[in-house]
Design an enzyme around this catalytic site. Structure first.
Site, PDB file in Angstrom:
ATOM      1  N   LEU A 106       0.818  -1.211   0.000  1.00 29.64           N
ATOM      2  CA  LEU A 106       0.000   0.000   0.000  1.00 29.64           C
ATOM      3  C   LEU A 106       0.852   1.261   0.000  1.00 29.64           C
ATOM      4  CD1 LEU A 106      -2.916   1.020   0.136  1.00 29.64           C
ATOM      5  CD2 LEU A 106      -2.797   0.844   2.633  1.00 29.64           C
ATOM      6  N   HIS A 109       2.088   3.292  -3.140  1.00 27.14           N
ATOM      7  CA  HIS A 109       1.228   4.216  -3.879  1.00 27.14           C
ATOM      8  C   HIS A 109       1.446   5.632  -3.370  1.00 27.14           C
ATOM      9  CE1 HIS A 109      -1.155   1.225  -6.122  1.00 27.14           C
ATOM     10  NE2 HIS A 109      -0.832   0.452  -5.103  1.00 27.14           N
ATOM     11  N   ARG A 110       1.580   6.576  -4.275  1.00 30.44           N
ATOM     12  CA  ARG A 110       1.873   7.952  -3.932  1.00 30.44           C
ATOM     13  C   ARG A 110       0.606   8.738  -3.588  1.00 30.44           C
ATOM     14  NH1 ARG A 110       5.741   5.409  -3.597  1.00 30.44           N
ATOM     15  NH2 ARG A 110       7.752   5.727  -4.625  1.00 30.44           N
ATOM     16  N   ARG A 214      -7.116  -3.669  -8.523  1.00 31.67           N
ATOM     17  CA  ARG A 214      -8.411  -4.336  -8.611  1.00 31.67           C
ATOM     18  C   ARG A 214      -8.234  -5.825  -8.893  1.00 31.67           C
ATOM     19  NH1 ARG A 214      -9.525  -5.625 -13.763  1.00 31.67           N
ATOM     20  NH2 ARG A 214      -8.186  -4.662 -15.341  1.00 31.67           N
TER      21      ARG A 214
END
Length: 251
Positions: A106, A109-110, A214
């Protein structure tokens, strides 16, 4: 895993009164419309909703793709790559019972903000308030997967996994008993150990996160489950965003 939306962008009471926005489901759409039209309109930001709100929210989309003219504008903007206008909308989530392995993924992610349960300050011992660390068991570790050792002994993958978790807990407890501080004893805790966190992200980032994580897009099962849960929490309060959670995201 438990995911709950605990906060989101709200328009101010003074702007609500000036703009005449009394439908809470339109709040974040109004923010997006204000940001988008500010880039292309001679109007001031505070004048856009009062003067153009009816035009965009009150008319059927002229592109025939459904929704209102506001939806048409949002589609046009995201397809043209001007998704920075969606960064003004934010959502904050309580994320509970996810593995440290997921946390590592997690944080790649920026533009997401995190406040994570600390293994330094939250003692993970069996005799501590937490009662020992909890852990996530992957679906692939199941009781029907057997490992044979010699002729007379057979054990399941879940037995092996559970034993490793017990050994880690035992090692942690013994290190603490030996006087090792929690911040060092935590080094023996596994990737499977659970943690809780609060996470905030803007809409553009969350759409991009969903597009990459996803189900069916190569993501590991746990973070794919998180992506779906985040999407569901957002769409629950902002149904107009459902079409944007597609394979391309907003960026």
């Amino acid at each position: 895993m438990v995911i709950k939306l605990i906060a989101h962008t709200r328009i101010s009471d003074s702007f609500r009164e000036e703009a005449g926005i009394y439908d809470f489901e339109l709040e974040r759409a109004a923010v997006a419309l204000t940001a988008i039209r500010t880039c292309y309109s001679p109007l001031k930001p505070t004048e856009i909703i009062p003067q153009e709100g009816v035009k965009y929210f009150g008319n059927v989309a002229s592109d025939g793709a459904g929704g209102t003219e506001a939806d048409r504008l949002f589609r046009h903007i995201t397809r043209s790559g001007h998704a920075s206008t969606l960064e003004h909308i934010t959502y904050t989530f309580a994320i509970e019972g996810v593995s440290r392995a997921l946390l590592a993924q997690l944080t790649r992610h920026r533009h997401l903000s995190f406040s994570v349960q600390s293994q330094r300050y939250v003692r993970m011992g069996s005799g501590d308030r937490i009662g020992g660390f909890d852990y996530v068991t992957p679906p692939s570790v199941s009781a029907d997967k057997k490992v044979s050792e010699g002729t007379f002994f057979e054990e399941s993958a879940v037995d092996i996994f559970s034993e490793a978790m017990r050994d880690a807990q035992s090692a942690y407890d013994r290190l603490r008993e030996a006087g090792v501080p929690a911040e060092d004893a935590r080094m023996v805790l596994p990737n499977a150990a659970t943690c809780n966190l609060v996470m905030t992200g803007n809409l553009r980032t969350l759409l991009d996160f969903y597009a990459k994580r996803r189900p069916g897009n190569g993501a590991q099962w746990e973070i794919a489950e998180l992506a779906v849960s985040i999407r569901d929490e957002i769409v629950k309060i902002d149904p107009w965003l459902a079409p944007y959670f597609d394979t391309k995201g907003a960026a």
